[in-house]
Design a protein around this motif. Structure first.
Motif, short mmCIF file in Angstrom:
data_model
loop_
_atom_site.label_atom_id
_atom_site.label_comp_id
_atom_site.label_asym_id
_atom_site.label_seq_id
_atom_site.Cartn_x
_atom_site.Cartn_y
_atom_site.Cartn_z
N SER A 46 -1.81 14.64 3.29
CA SER A 46 -2.35 14.18 2.02
C SER A 46 -2.16 15.24 0.93
N GLY A 47 -2.33 16.51 1.30
CA GLY A 47 -2.06 17.58 0.34
C GLY A 47 -0.59 17.64 -0.04
N PHE A 48 0.27 17.41 0.94
CA PHE A 48 1.71 17.39 0.70
C PHE A 48 2.07 16.23 -0.23
N TYR A 49 1.42 15.08 -0.01
CA TYR A 49 1.68 13.92 -0.88
C TYR A 49 1.26 14.22 -2.31
N PHE A 50 0.09 14.85 -2.46
CA PHE A 50 -0.39 15.18 -3.81
C PHE A 50 0.61 16.06 -4.55
N ILE A 126 1.18 2.12 3.20
CA ILE A 126 0.78 3.28 2.40
C ILE A 126 1.18 3.09 0.95
N TYR A 127 2.35 2.53 0.72
CA TYR A 127 2.81 2.28 -0.66
C TYR A 127 1.87 1.31 -1.36
N TYR A 128 1.49 0.25 -0.67
CA TYR A 128 0.58 -0.72 -1.27
C TYR A 128 -0.76 -0.07 -1.60
N LEU A 129 -1.30 0.71 -0.67
CA LEU A 129 -2.59 1.35 -0.90
C LEU A 129 -2.52 2.35 -2.05
N ALA A 130 -1.36 2.97 -2.24
CA ALA A 130 -1.19 3.93 -3.33
C ALA A 130 -1.10 3.24 -4.68
N GLU A 131 -0.56 2.01 -4.68
CA GLU A 131 -0.30 1.31 -5.93
C GLU A 131 -1.32 0.23 -6.26
N ILE A 132 -2.21 -0.09 -5.32
CA ILE A 132 -3.11 -1.23 -5.51
C ILE A 132 -3.98 -1.10 -6.75
N ASP A 133 -4.48 0.09 -7.01
CA ASP A 133 -5.37 0.28 -8.16
C ASP A 133 -5.50 1.78 -8.43
N PRO A 134 -4.96 2.25 -9.57
CA PRO A 134 -5.04 3.69 -9.87
C PRO A 134 -6.46 4.24 -9.84
N SER A 135 -7.45 3.38 -10.15
CA SER A 135 -8.84 3.86 -10.16
C SER A 135 -9.36 4.12 -8.75
N ILE A 137 -7.64 5.77 -6.42
CA ILE A 137 -6.74 6.76 -5.83
C ILE A 137 -7.47 7.69 -4.87
N LEU A 138 -8.75 7.98 -5.15
CA LEU A 138 -9.49 8.85 -4.24
C LEU A 138 -9.70 8.19 -2.90
N PHE A 139 -9.89 6.86 -2.88
CA PHE A 139 -10.03 6.15 -1.63
C PHE A 139 -8.70 6.11 -0.88
N PHE A 140 -7.61 6.09 -1.62
CA PHE A 140 -6.29 6.17 -0.99
C PHE A 140 -6.17 7.47 -0.20
N TYR A 141 -6.63 8.57 -0.79
CA TYR A 141 -6.55 9.85 -0.10
C TYR A 141 -7.46 9.89 1.13
N ILE A 142 -8.59 9.19 1.06
CA ILE A 142 -9.45 9.10 2.25
C ILE A 142 -8.70 8.41 3.38
N VAL A 143 -8.01 7.33 3.07
CA VAL A 143 -7.27 6.58 4.08
C VAL A 143 -6.19 7.47 4.72
N ILE A 144 -5.45 8.18 3.91
CA ILE A 144 -4.39 9.06 4.43
C ILE A 144 -5.00 10.19 5.26
N ASN A 281 -7.62 -1.12 6.26
CA ASN A 281 -8.02 -0.71 4.92
C ASN A 281 -7.40 -1.58 3.84
N PHE A 282 -6.20 -2.06 4.10
CA PHE A 282 -5.59 -3.01 3.18
C PHE A 282 -6.47 -4.26 3.05
N ILE A 283 -6.95 -4.76 4.18
CA ILE A 283 -7.83 -5.94 4.15
C ILE A 283 -9.11 -5.64 3.39
N ILE A 284 -9.70 -4.48 3.63
CA ILE A 284 -10.95 -4.11 2.97
C ILE A 284 -10.73 -3.94 1.47
N PHE A 285 -9.63 -3.27 1.08
CA PHE A 285 -9.32 -3.07 -0.33
C PHE A 285 -9.11 -4.42 -1.03
#
Length: 288
Positions: A46-50, A126-135, A137-144, A281-285
């Protein structure tokens, strides 16, 4: 300390000093640390992705962190997925024949397809979770962050729930033949859930903008602490419940013909459960 170091050496390419290596009788002491090692792997990727996402497109960043994760684990779990797929989907019903197929060093058609499908699904989710909603993004990092942890917890569940199918020649025998494997399963389950819940609550409520991100639709105006924490608790419980049900099915399907586990099945199920954690997580999001 020895249990942690053994888990680190077993699940990653990091070589640990000989003085930390546990005897076979105490190998199960490392099981409790498997999800923790998964969290460390998740923190690295996740740090590498950031860092990558600051200069590279999202899709390319995702591909590179998946490559990094494979490198960190030495590709061992991917190899297990290949062997498991060749055996499970071979069409054989005889336990010995299936184990023979899984033991072969070459890769069959099902093994190749399993890798392709796994990587395609992982990149897509992962791409979908990253792009689903910019707001979000912190939850995206939790998933990763927690994706490798829940994958390793799947390994602990298999070891704690099933017996070794191959005998002393199987890597699974290190953990299944001696020691208290149930203890690692129970303790890791407790702390992983607490950490996952804590991460959700901190991100969703305590951090600036967290509650606003959750209710960005404007449909809910009650942002009282009790309401927000309850909402987050429901999301976490739903995620864990769906994940666990999927784990039950995958475990049953992977072990039903050989009536037990092998090292390949442990690694293969870990990879599958990472993808299913992303899917959960995709289902939950999407719907919660």
């Amino acid at each position: 300390m020895n249990g942690f170091m053994n888990a680190l050496g077993f699940l990653t390419i990091i070589k640990i000093p000989g003085k930390y290596i546990l005897s076979k009788e105490k190998a199960t002491d490392s099981l409790v640390y498997f999800p923790l090692i998964g969290l460390l792997i998740g923190a690295v990727i996740s740090g590498f992705y950031f860092a990558l996402n600051l200069v590279m497109p999202v899709f390319l960043s995702i591909v590179l962190i998946i490559i990094l994760q494979i490198v960190i684990t030495g590709g061992a779990h991917i190899d297990g997925l290949c062997d498991m797929s060749d055996g499970v989907f071979s069409g054989r019903s005889d336990k010995k024949k299936i184990l023979e197929i899984m033991k072969k060093s070459d890769i069959g058609v099902y093994g190749v397809l399993a890798i392709i499908f796994l990587l395609m699904l992982k990149v897509s989710l992962i791409y979908y979770l990253a792009e689903i909603d910019p707001s979000n993004i912190l939850f995206f990092y939790i998933v990763i962050l927690f994706m490798p942890a829940f994958g390793r917890w799947g390994m602990v569940y298999l070891i704690g729930r099933y017996n070794n199918a191959r005998g002393s020649s199987s890597l699974a025998s290190i953990f299944t033949d001696k020691g208290n494997k149930k203890k690692g399963l129970y303790l890791s389950s407790i702390y992983l859930f607490i950490l996952f819940l804590g991460a959700y609550i901190i991100t969703g409520y305590l951090l600036p903008g967290g509650a606003k991100a959750i209710f960005s639709s404007g449909m809910v105006n009650d942002l009282s602490p009790v309401f927000v924490v309850t909402y987050l608790l429901v999301k976490v419980l739903s995620t864990v419940a769906i994940f666990f049900l999927l784990l039950l099915f995958v475990s049953w399907f992977s072990t039903r013909r050989i009536r037990g586990i092998t090292g390949d099945i442990i690694g293969g199920v870990s990879e599958i459960m990472e993808v299913l954690f992303l899917f959960t997580n995709f289902i939950i999001f999407k719907f919660l």
